[in-house]
Design a protein around this motif. Structure first.
Motif, PDB file in Angstrom:
ATOM      1  N   ALA A 121      -1.810  -2.328   0.907  1.00 14.40           N
ATOM      2  CA  ALA A 121      -0.517  -1.999   0.373  1.00 14.40           C
ATOM      3  C   ALA A 121       0.279  -3.337  -0.187  1.00 14.40           C
ATOM      4  N   VAL A 122       0.505  -3.267  -1.481  1.00 13.12           N
ATOM      5  CA  VAL A 122       1.282  -4.230  -2.229  1.00 13.12           C
ATOM      6  C   VAL A 122       2.447  -4.014  -2.791  1.00 13.12           C
ATOM      7  N   GLY A 123       2.882  -2.628  -2.821  1.00 10.64           N
ATOM      8  CA  GLY A 123       4.187  -2.168  -3.299  1.00 10.64           C
ATOM      9  C   GLY A 123       4.556  -0.882  -2.635  1.00 10.64           C
ATOM     10  N   VAL A 124       5.755  -0.690  -2.566  1.00  5.85           N
ATOM     11  CA  VAL A 124       6.258   0.918  -1.976  1.00  5.85           C
ATOM     12  C   VAL A 124       7.567   1.042  -3.014  1.00  5.85           C
ATOM     13  N   ASP A 125       7.807   2.082  -3.425  1.00  5.78           N
ATOM     14  CA  ASP A 125       9.129   2.480  -4.130  1.00  5.78           C
ATOM     15  C   ASP A 125       9.251   4.097  -3.717  1.00  5.78           C
ATOM     16  N   PRO A 126      10.344   4.576  -4.249  1.00 10.46           N
ATOM     17  CA  PRO A 126      10.896   5.958  -3.730  1.00 10.46           C
ATOM     18  C   PRO A 126       9.730   7.119  -4.014  1.00 10.46           C
ATOM     19  N   THR A 127       8.939   6.872  -5.052  1.00  6.22           N
ATOM     20  CA  THR A 127       7.979   8.093  -5.387  1.00  6.22           C
ATOM     21  C   THR A 127       6.568   7.618  -4.611  1.00  6.22           C
ATOM     22  N   GLY A 128       6.230   6.403  -4.370  1.00  9.53           N
ATOM     23  CA  GLY A 128       4.977   6.162  -3.648  1.00  9.53           C
ATOM     24  C   GLY A 128       4.625   4.795  -3.499  1.00  9.53           C
ATOM     25  N   ILE A 129       3.112   4.368  -3.190  1.00  4.11           N
ATOM     26  CA  ILE A 129       2.592   3.204  -2.760  1.00  4.11           C
ATOM     27  C   ILE A 129       1.748   2.794  -3.731  1.00  4.11           C
ATOM     28  N   ASP A 130       1.736   1.440  -3.946  1.00  2.72           N
ATOM     29  CA  ASP A 130       0.721   0.753  -4.790  1.00  2.72           C
ATOM     30  C   ASP A 130      -0.309   0.029  -3.812  1.00  2.72           C
ATOM     31  N   ILE A 131      -1.532   0.369  -4.157  1.00  3.83           N
ATOM     32  CA  ILE A 131      -2.562  -0.087  -3.033  1.00  3.83           C
ATOM     33  C   ILE A 131      -3.552  -0.853  -4.071  1.00  3.83           C
ATOM     34  N   ARG A 132      -3.858  -2.091  -3.735  1.00  2.00           N
ATOM     35  CA  ARG A 132      -5.011  -2.973  -4.023  1.00  2.00           C
ATOM     36  C   ARG A 132      -6.371  -2.663  -3.243  1.00  2.00           C
ATOM     37  N   ALA A 133      -7.402  -2.168  -3.823  1.00  2.60           N
ATOM     38  CA  ALA A 133      -8.535  -1.937  -3.282  1.00  2.60           C
ATOM     39  C   ALA A 133      -9.635  -2.802  -3.748  1.00  2.60           C
ATOM     40  N   SER A 134     -10.837  -2.789  -3.199  1.00  2.00           N
ATOM     41  CA  SER A 134     -11.816  -3.697  -3.450  1.00  2.00           C
ATOM     42  C   SER A 134     -12.239  -3.449  -4.952  1.00  2.00           C
ATOM     43  N   PHE A 135     -12.092  -2.113  -5.463  1.00  2.00           N
ATOM     44  CA  PHE A 135     -12.571  -1.941  -6.943  1.00  2.00           C
ATOM     45  C   PHE A 135     -11.251  -2.028  -7.933  1.00  2.00           C
ATOM     46  N   GLY A 136      -9.968  -2.287  -7.430  1.00  2.00           N
ATOM     47  CA  GLY A 136      -8.807  -2.275  -8.437  1.00  2.00           C
ATOM     48  C   GLY A 136      -7.540  -1.549  -7.381  1.00  2.00           C
ATOM     49  N   LEU A 137      -6.586  -1.405  -8.617  1.00  2.00           N
ATOM     50  CA  LEU A 137      -5.339  -0.772  -8.014  1.00  2.00           C
ATOM     51  C   LEU A 137      -5.225   0.722  -8.231  1.00  2.00           C
ATOM     52  N   VAL A 138      -4.680   1.194  -7.122  1.00  2.00           N
ATOM     53  CA  VAL A 138      -4.497   2.620  -7.059  1.00  2.00           C
ATOM     54  C   VAL A 138      -3.171   2.975  -6.748  1.00  2.00           C
ATOM     55  N   ARG A 139      -2.470   4.037  -7.307  1.00  2.00           N
ATOM     56  CA  ARG A 139      -1.257   4.612  -6.955  1.00  2.00           C
ATOM     57  C   ARG A 139      -1.143   6.031  -6.223  1.00  2.00           C
ATOM     58  N   LEU A 140      -0.452   5.730  -5.005  1.00  2.00           N
ATOM     59  CA  LEU A 140      -0.203   6.913  -4.103  1.00  2.00           C
ATOM     60  C   LEU A 140       0.923   7.525  -4.148  1.00  2.00           C
ATOM     61  N   VAL A 141       0.953   8.665  -4.419  1.00  2.00           N
ATOM     62  CA  VAL A 141       2.622   9.373  -4.472  1.00  2.00           C
ATOM     63  C   VAL A 141       2.748   9.886  -3.063  1.00  2.00           C
ATOM     64  N   PHE A 142       3.832   9.558  -2.919  1.00  2.00           N
ATOM     65  CA  PHE A 142       4.636  10.332  -1.566  1.00  2.00           C
ATOM     66  C   PHE A 142       4.664  11.809  -1.579  1.00  2.00           C
ATOM     67  N   PRO A 143       4.195  12.668  -0.629  1.00  2.33           N
ATOM     68  CA  PRO A 143       4.465  14.107  -0.723  1.00  2.33           C
ATOM     69  C   PRO A 143       5.708  14.524  -1.174  1.00  2.33           C
ATOM     70  N   VAL A 144       7.111  13.714  -0.693  1.00  4.36           N
ATOM     71  CA  VAL A 144       8.276  14.101  -1.080  1.00  4.36           C
ATOM     72  C   VAL A 144       8.738  12.699  -1.440  1.00  4.36           C
ATOM     73  N   PRO A 145       9.663  12.527  -2.700  1.00 11.17           N
ATOM     74  CA  PRO A 145      10.147  11.262  -2.856  1.00 11.17           C
ATOM     75  C   PRO A 145      11.318  10.788  -1.599  1.00 11.17           C
ATOM     76  N   VAL A 146      11.206   9.698  -1.135  1.00 11.92           N
ATOM     77  CA  VAL A 146      11.993   9.223  -0.251  1.00 11.92           C
ATOM     78  C   VAL A 146      13.614   8.614  -1.001  1.00 11.92           C
ATOM     79  N   GLY A 147      14.618   8.523   0.012  1.00  9.61           N
ATOM     80  CA  GLY A 147      15.799   8.127  -0.681  1.00  9.61           C
ATOM     81  C   GLY A 147      16.388   6.985  -0.566  1.00  9.61           C
ATOM     82  N   ASP A 148      15.995   6.099   0.736  1.00  9.59           N
ATOM     83  CA  ASP A 148      16.091   4.906   0.986  1.00  9.59           C
ATOM     84  C   ASP A 148      14.960   4.358   1.861  1.00  9.59           C
ATOM     85  N   ALA A 149      15.407   3.118   2.161  1.00  8.02           N
ATOM     86  CA  ALA A 149      14.232   2.251   2.966  1.00  8.02           C
ATOM     87  C   ALA A 149      13.920   2.931   4.412  1.00  8.02           C
ATOM     88  N   ASP A 150      14.896   3.748   5.145  1.00  9.09           N
ATOM     89  CA  ASP A 150      14.617   4.244   6.438  1.00  9.09           C
ATOM     90  C   ASP A 150      13.809   5.572   6.303  1.00  9.09           C
TER      91      ASP A 150
END
Length: 207
Positions: free
Chosen positions: A163-192
């Protein structure tokens, strides 16, 4: 021009947040490049050729310039790249050699559907920027569980995910073949909420 609807804005944000490879067109000169969004400012961090700084018309065609390009982003370039921004770019792209980086201020974007999105309608700054480190640390603490989260959210196995990044709608993943965007099932409102969602995902996917 009609204002874009919620679905259009959601798609535009997804396309720009996952715009890690692109054709940089500066005065119609193409340059295949890598980029990412600076979470603090919402501007793009872009690897460029020096001549691009003098161009009048600068566009990022993502993921490449072709007849079916999904989104074209008009930007204004400047070379005021901070050390933090350069480090974030490296975390995403691990460039073999140090590229010439620039900041691309997002003006507006045109989707393949013909709709136009302005930066005011689709702000890209990440409200979780101060918590990205702890959130990524939680995701990366158990790499097997993280691989399970990748499989659960994308339906695809990703080798050596980090994991290289997180924002309210998803997670950025760096894998062996490149980058991939994972979308949260439900957007989050804050860090908690983001941490709670991450812990739930990891627990449910922990083999």
């Amino acid at each position: 021009m009609l204002d874009p609807n919620a679905n259009t804005l959601t798609r535009a944000q997804y396309l720009m947040r996952s715009a890690w490879s692109a054709t940089l067109l500066f005065d119609q000169t193409p340059f295949d490049t890598q980029c990412m969004i600076d979470p603090r400012t919402g501007d793009f961090i872009v690897a460029i050729l020096k001549d691009a700084l003098d161009a009048d018309d600068i566009v990022l065609a993502c993921p490449r310039d072709s007849f079916d390009t999904k989104i074209r982003i008009l930007i204004e370039l400047s070379q005021s790249v901070t050390e933090e921004q350069a480090d974030r770019f490296t975390a995403y792209h691990l460039p073999a050699t140090t590229p010439l980086l620039a900041i691309g201020k997002f003006d507006y974007a045109k989707l393949d559907s013909g709709e136009v999105i302005t930066s005011e309608q689709c702000p890209l700054a990440n409200p979780l920027v101060s918590s990205i480190g702890p959130l990524c640390k939680a995701l990366n603490a158990d790499r097997d569980a993280l691989a399970g989260v990748c499989k659960f959210l994308s339906g695809v196995d990703h080798e050596s995910p980090l994991a290289v990044g997180v924002d309210p709608t998803g997670i950025d993943i760096r894998a062996s073949f490149g980058l991939v965007r994972l979308v949260f099932p439900v957007p989050v409102g804050d860090a908690d909420e983001a941490m709670s969602s991450i812990k739930s995902l990891l627990e449910s996917c922990d083999a």
